[in-house]
Design an enzyme around this catalytic site. Sequence first.
Site, PDB file in Angstrom:
ATOM      1  N   ASP A   1       0.821  -1.221   0.000  1.00 21.28           N
ATOM      2  CA  ASP A   1       0.000   0.000   0.000  1.00 21.28           C
ATOM      3  C   ASP A   1       0.855   1.273   0.000  1.00 21.28           C
ATOM      4  O   ASP A   1       0.349   2.368   0.222  1.00 21.28           O
ATOM      5  CB  ASP A   1      -0.972   0.005   1.194  1.00 21.28           C
TER       6      ASP A   1
ATOM      7  N   GLU B   1       0.817   4.068   7.526  1.00 15.67           N
ATOM      8  CA  GLU B   1      -0.213   3.648   6.583  1.00 15.67           C
ATOM      9  C   GLU B   1      -0.772   4.863   5.829  1.00 15.67           C
ATOM     10  O   GLU B   1      -0.550   6.011   6.241  1.00 15.67           O
ATOM     11  CB  GLU B   1      -1.339   2.948   7.356  1.00 15.67           C
TER      12      GLU B   1
END
Length: 260
Positions: free
Chosen positions: A136, A143
């Site tokens: 990702d 994140e």
Amino acid sequence: MEVIVCPTYEEISVAAARVVAETLNEKPDAVLGLATGSTPLGLYKELIRMHKEEGLDFSHVTTFNLDEYVGLSHNHPQSYYYFMWENLFKHINVPVENIHVPSGTANDYRAYCEWYEDRIDECDGIDLQVLGIGSDGHIAFNEPSSSLASRTRLKTLTEQTIDDNARFFDKREDVPIYSITMGVGTILDAERLILLANGEGKADAVAAAVEGPVSSMITASALQLHPDSLFFVDEAAAGKLKMRDYYDWIQKNKPGSPGA
Ligand code: PGA
């Protein structure tokens, strides 16, 4: 940013290990930032070989790891402390008191994260930070949507990261959902960054990090803001880079290279 594409995973591992060794030759008491995951295993294997066969010395080195799962103690087989011990530290001569891996079992995380940042400062910052990249686009456990100015803190993992990392655990439900991680801002403070990526599964993330806009949605893209970052990428992970020929051209024409 420099993008160095090598045909195989073994070659990126050896090339990255050379950068670590050069750092230690120039500065034997360097502060290294280290990463976990499958990606740096080849690099660590090569550093162990260099230590055993060529006398690469870690006796004055200090290390700081990027992250740890919340809830896992040092001796939990899936903890990052355990990973580092098994895959690097026990095979080299870094003094145990110089090793820092964020604690997954602190009582007061806010205070602990501040302490971790202070400890890095007390050691005059990180000279060389090793990074992987998540599918990702994350670096450490920053994140998507992590502030590019973030510091060491608690972070909730995405479902994608939990899926990616489930392979190390008996079952998906065992993967912790929280981590303690250096922030993007902490990482950008290091003198030099080396990011390694291998395999097709990383091709989109690498292309977004190197050639996409700087965005908190792909925290590895923050490396575009750093004056000295090197990407070591194998063929498969380089597969979606649009400027691939140019990166190879740069390497070929570097002063001292055979093509120059
Ligand atoms: P991996 O993880 O090396 O296991 O692919 C990289 C990361 O999530 O940073």
